[in-house]
Design a protein around this motif. Structure first.
Motif, mmCIF file in Angstrom:
data_model
loop_
_atom_site.group_PDB
_atom_site.id
_atom_site.type_symbol
_atom_site.label_atom_id
_atom_site.label_comp_id
_atom_site.label_asym_id
_atom_site.label_seq_id
_atom_site.Cartn_x
_atom_site.Cartn_y
_atom_site.Cartn_z
ATOM 1 N N LEU A 133 3.674 1.765 -6.661
ATOM 2 C CA LEU A 133 4.448 1.605 -5.430
ATOM 3 C C LEU A 133 4.796 0.135 -5.242
ATOM 4 O O LEU A 133 4.078 -0.742 -5.730
ATOM 5 N N PRO A 134 5.894 -0.142 -4.529
ATOM 6 C CA PRO A 134 6.303 -1.529 -4.354
ATOM 7 C C PRO A 134 5.306 -2.307 -3.500
ATOM 8 O O PRO A 134 4.761 -1.782 -2.526
ATOM 9 N N GLU A 150 0.202 -8.851 6.767
ATOM 10 C CA GLU A 150 -0.798 -7.941 7.334
ATOM 11 C C GLU A 150 -0.841 -6.678 6.469
ATOM 12 O O GLU A 150 0.192 -6.270 5.942
ATOM 13 N N PRO A 151 -2.029 -6.044 6.370
ATOM 14 C CA PRO A 151 -2.098 -4.811 5.591
ATOM 15 C C PRO A 151 -1.116 -3.756 6.090
ATOM 16 O O PRO A 151 -0.489 -3.048 5.282
ATOM 17 N N GLY A 152 -0.934 -3.665 7.422
ATOM 18 C CA GLY A 152 -0.011 -2.664 7.981
ATOM 19 C C GLY A 152 1.408 -2.888 7.465
ATOM 20 O O GLY A 152 2.134 -1.929 7.194
ATOM 21 N N ASP A 153 1.812 -4.167 7.295
ATOM 22 C CA ASP A 153 3.168 -4.456 6.798
ATOM 23 C C ASP A 153 3.295 -4.063 5.325
ATOM 24 O O ASP A 153 4.333 -3.564 4.888
ATOM 25 N N LEU A 154 2.224 -4.295 4.583
ATOM 26 C CA LEU A 154 2.237 -3.933 3.158
ATOM 27 C C LEU A 154 2.385 -2.415 3.017
ATOM 28 O O LEU A 154 3.162 -1.910 2.201
ATOM 29 N N ALA A 205 5.656 -0.071 1.566
ATOM 30 C CA ALA A 205 5.516 0.959 0.526
ATOM 31 C C ALA A 205 5.958 2.321 1.062
ATOM 32 O O ALA A 205 6.612 3.103 0.351
ATOM 33 N N LEU A 206 5.623 2.593 2.324
ATOM 34 C CA LEU A 206 5.953 3.893 2.915
ATOM 35 C C LEU A 206 7.464 4.104 2.994
ATOM 36 O O LEU A 206 7.959 5.202 2.727
#
Ligand code: GLU
Length: 286
Positions: free
Chosen positions: A252-253, A260-264, A268-269
């Motif tokens: 996944l990209p 932040e982990p949420g942005d990562l 990907a989502l």
């Protein structure tokens, strides 16, 4: 029907890279489907558990940006549900008590629905499911069509152990149904458990969810990363590197600008397509 996925760690150690991959993969599938992502702590095997592990795993997940829809279900609180399932199997004569020792069963002897040892008063038996000579097949969303002859592969498998603990297969099936799970996304080491679980669902008149088994993460010498061996723990105080590696493992990209982990995860989502996950059964962890 609302999509409901889950992550179901056993509390045998801290969150490690292999479980992070399963958590990320199941979270992405659930969010991509606009569904829910539930947690379940599989704490039904006290001898294998590590004190503090459940708390450590549950605290690590939000640090990696993995927010669940509701509190975790603890299998240690689910005795009554497993007892009820067990009684149902007993009442319908689908289980039998077994006093056979490992030695008795060495050499691949098949029990054929009955115990080969003499009942031993004062000693608790294990309880086994009567497994007929059937092929159980299912279509894994990633690994493709699967078929297993249950009698020759699993035989009359144990659903309640001598010590009185329920086996993973029974607890998993009862809880997947009770949590309303529609798709099980987990590591490929559990692919060969799935026919047993599907058969148990039929025995208990429970629905069968769909299944997607992610490639299994292997260490440098080709062995499964295992929590109990403390292999590759991930650091929740510095989540970006391990999260990036988990996304890359799933092809996944990985955003280079996310802070932040949420942005990562969101990056990907947005580009996520479950059909494009790697179709291999295992691969080396970076
Ligand atoms: N508790 C199992 C593990 O940690 C996973 C069970 C499942 O996903 O069905 O390996």
């Amino acid at each position: 029907m609302t999509y409901r996925g889950r992550f179901a760690p056993s509390p045998t150690g801290h969150l490690h890279f292999g479980s992070l991959v399963a958590a990320v993969g199941s979270w992405l599938c659930a969010r991509h489907a606009g569904g829910q992502w539930l947690l379940r702590v599989e704490d039904i095997d006290p001898p294998r558990e590590m004190p503090g592990s459940a708390e450590s795993i549950l605290a690590a997940l939000p640090a990696f940006g993995l927010m669940a829809d509701g509190p975790a279900l603890f299998q240690s609180n689910r005795q009554a549900a497993y007892d009820a399932a067990f009684e149902q199997l007993k009442a319908t004569d689908q289980v039998f008590p077994c006093w056979c020792s490992r030695n008795d069963l060495a050499g691949g002897l098949h029990l054929d629905g009955r115990c080969l040892a003499a009942p031993s008063p004062g000693r608790e038996p294990a309880w086994r499911l009567r497994v007929p000579d059937i092929d159980v097949s299912f279509d894994d969303a990633l690994q493709g069509p699967q078929a297993q002859n249950l009698r020759s592969t699993a035989g009359d498998f144990v659903i309640r152990r001598v010590e009185g603990y329920y086996a993973y297969q029974l607890a998993c099936v009862v809880d997947d149904a009770s949590q309303g799970i529609t798709e099980v996304v987990r590591g490929n080491d559990l692919l060969d458990s799935t026919p047993r679980q599907i058969f148990l669902q039929r025995c208990l008149n429970l629905p069968t969810p769909s299944y997607l088994h992610l490639p299994l993460a292997l260490d440098g010498s080709g062995r499964k990363l295992s929590k109990s061996e403390q292999a590759h723990p991930v650091d929740p105080t510095d989540p970006l590197p391990a999260l990036g590696r988990a996304l890359a493992f799933l092809e996944l990209p990985v955003s280079s600008t996310a802070r932040e982990p949420g942005d990562l995860l969101d990056h990907a989502l947005e580009r996520f397509d479950p059909t494009r996950l790697p179709h291999c059964s295992e691969r080396m962890a970076a």
